[in-house]
Design a protein around this motif. Structure first.
Motif, PDB file in Angstrom:
ATOM      1  N   PHE A 106      41.018  42.116  44.346  1.00 49.16           N
ATOM      2  CA  PHE A 106      40.665  43.015  42.774  1.00 49.16           C
ATOM      3  C   PHE A 106      42.155  42.637  41.691  1.00 49.16           C
ATOM      4  CE2 PHE A 106      37.678  44.841  45.548  1.00 49.16           C
ATOM      5  CZ  PHE A 106      36.141  45.483  44.727  1.00 49.16           C
ATOM      6  N   SER A 107      43.065  42.287  43.025  1.00 49.58           N
ATOM      7  CA  SER A 107      43.958  42.560  41.766  1.00 49.58           C
ATOM      8  C   SER A 107      44.656  41.497  40.829  1.00 49.58           C
ATOM      9  CB  SER A 107      45.200  42.494  43.150  1.00 49.58           C
ATOM     10  OG  SER A 107      45.646  41.496  43.659  1.00 49.58           O
ATOM     11  N   ASN A 157      35.703  39.996  37.452  1.00 45.53           N
ATOM     12  CA  ASN A 157      36.169  39.492  35.500  1.00 45.53           C
ATOM     13  C   ASN A 157      36.259  40.565  34.512  1.00 45.53           C
ATOM     14  OD1 ASN A 157      37.446  37.834  33.850  1.00 45.53           O
ATOM     15  ND2 ASN A 157      35.599  36.680  32.938  1.00 45.53           N
ATOM     16  N   VAL A 158      37.562  41.047  34.585  1.00 45.75           N
ATOM     17  CA  VAL A 158      37.585  41.952  33.925  1.00 45.75           C
ATOM     18  C   VAL A 158      38.545  42.330  32.633  1.00 45.75           C
ATOM     19  CG1 VAL A 158      38.021  44.268  36.220  1.00 45.75           C
ATOM     20  CG2 VAL A 158      39.960  42.287  35.121  1.00 45.75           C
ATOM     21  N   CYS A 184      37.404  52.007  37.232  1.00 51.22           N
ATOM     22  CA  CYS A 184      38.150  51.176  37.324  1.00 51.22           C
ATOM     23  C   CYS A 184      39.464  49.962  36.294  1.00 51.22           C
ATOM     24  CB  CYS A 184      38.589  50.297  38.753  1.00 51.22           C
ATOM     25  SG  CYS A 184      38.379  50.941  39.845  1.00 51.22           S
ATOM     26  N   THR A 185      39.801  50.231  35.423  1.00 52.52           N
ATOM     27  CA  THR A 185      40.715  49.664  34.314  1.00 52.52           C
ATOM     28  C   THR A 185      41.018  48.540  34.691  1.00 52.52           C
ATOM     29  OG1 THR A 185      43.351  50.242  34.399  1.00 52.52           O
ATOM     30  CG2 THR A 185      40.708  51.462  33.404  1.00 52.52           C
ATOM     31  N   PRO A 186      41.550  47.153  33.651  1.00 52.60           N
ATOM     32  CA  PRO A 186      42.903  46.298  34.801  1.00 52.60           C
ATOM     33  C   PRO A 186      43.857  46.545  35.656  1.00 52.60           C
ATOM     34  CG  PRO A 186      41.778  45.251  32.196  1.00 52.60           C
ATOM     35  CD  PRO A 186      41.317  47.274  32.430  1.00 52.60           C
ATOM     36  N   GLU A 187      44.226  47.785  34.885  1.00 54.56           N
ATOM     37  CA  GLU A 187      45.611  47.815  35.680  1.00 54.56           C
ATOM     38  C   GLU A 187      45.604  48.448  36.806  1.00 54.56           C
ATOM     39  OE1 GLU A 187      44.131  48.868  32.430  1.00 54.56           O
ATOM     40  OE2 GLU A 187      46.004  46.994  31.237  1.00 54.56           O
ATOM     41  N   GLN A 233      44.008  48.121  43.074  1.00 52.96           N
ATOM     42  CA  GLN A 233      44.455  49.682  43.786  1.00 52.96           C
ATOM     43  C   GLN A 233      43.306  49.549  45.536  1.00 52.96           C
ATOM     44  OE1 GLN A 233      47.015  51.382  44.698  1.00 52.96           O
ATOM     45  NE2 GLN A 233      48.308  50.292  43.388  1.00 52.96           N
ATOM     46  N   LEU A 234      42.382  48.911  45.015  1.00 58.80           N
ATOM     47  CA  LEU A 234      41.187  48.933  45.870  1.00 58.80           C
ATOM     48  C   LEU A 234      41.592  48.088  46.592  1.00 58.80           C
ATOM     49  CD1 LEU A 234      37.956  49.016  43.204  1.00 58.80           C
ATOM     50  CD2 LEU A 234      38.533  50.841  44.353  1.00 58.80           C
ATOM     51  N   ASP A 235      42.730  46.911  46.469  1.00 57.98           N
ATOM     52  CA  ASP A 235      42.716  45.793  47.609  1.00 57.98           C
ATOM     53  C   ASP A 235      43.225  46.958  48.184  1.00 57.98           C
ATOM     54  OD1 ASP A 235      42.277  43.962  46.145  1.00 57.98           O
ATOM     55  OD2 ASP A 235      43.496  43.224  45.237  1.00 57.98           O
TER      56      ASP A 235
END
Length: 172
Positions: free
Chosen positions: A21-22, A83-84, A104-107, A111-113
């Motif tokens: 996700f990151s 694709n955020v 969740c935002t791009p920032e 954290q989901l990882d």
């Protein structure tokens, strides 16, 4: 003329392999910075339907160095791009242990990882590949990622303990 996008729903499933996700190249096997996850397709029928649609459905293969007690059953999965940074980013929700739904935002999506995942529900857009007409790839549209509790025997016991109001109110 505007053509409505086709969507695919994959409900009550999980991730397989490492999530990215990151968009960190160190988390990707090939060093890609694409935000991508591999979502397990829960039924063989759905996997075959998706293959018939032109989606690249992958499957696991038996390890030749391992002896299986029962016959090997492959797990079907499909890569989904998150694709955020697009004009219309996907809505990815983190369902916390307390049941809160956090967008969740791009920032924060990275954290989901690092959480333990209990359940995933995903709706993805079918996007035709440029160089190979008739073949499609999946881009996340809406995704719910439910966090699983850690194997911490004391988490529930100490969840009710109040945090100190002031950082100077330490017990020592």
């Amino acid at each position: 003329m505007y053509q409505k996008r086709q969507k695919v729903n994959i409900d009550d499933t999980r991730f397989i392999y490492t999530t990215n996700f990151s968009g960190d190249p160190a988390r990707d096997r090939f060093g890609s910075d694409k935000r991508r996850v591999n979502v397990v397709i829960p039924t063989v029928e759905q996997a075959m339907d998706m293959r018939a649609m032109g989606i690249n459905v992958k499957e696991t293969h038996p390890n030749p160095n391992y002896t299986y007690d029962e016959p090997f059953v492959p797990t079907y999965y499909v890569p989904v791009t998150v694709n955020v940074d697009s004009k219309w980013p996907p809505h990815v929700y983190w369902i916390t242990l307390q049941g809160k739904r956090l967008l969740c935002t791009p920032e924060t999506i990275g954290q989901l990882d690092f959480i333990r995942v209990k359940n995933v529900c995903c709706q993805a857009n079918l996007v035709e590949k440029r160089n190979t007409p008739g073949e499609y790839t999946l881009y996340a549209d809406v995704m719910y990622v439910e966090q699983a509790p850690d194997n911490d025997p004391y988490a529930e016991r100490y969840a009710q303990v109040a945090e100190p109001d002031c950082p100077n109110d330490m017990p020592y």
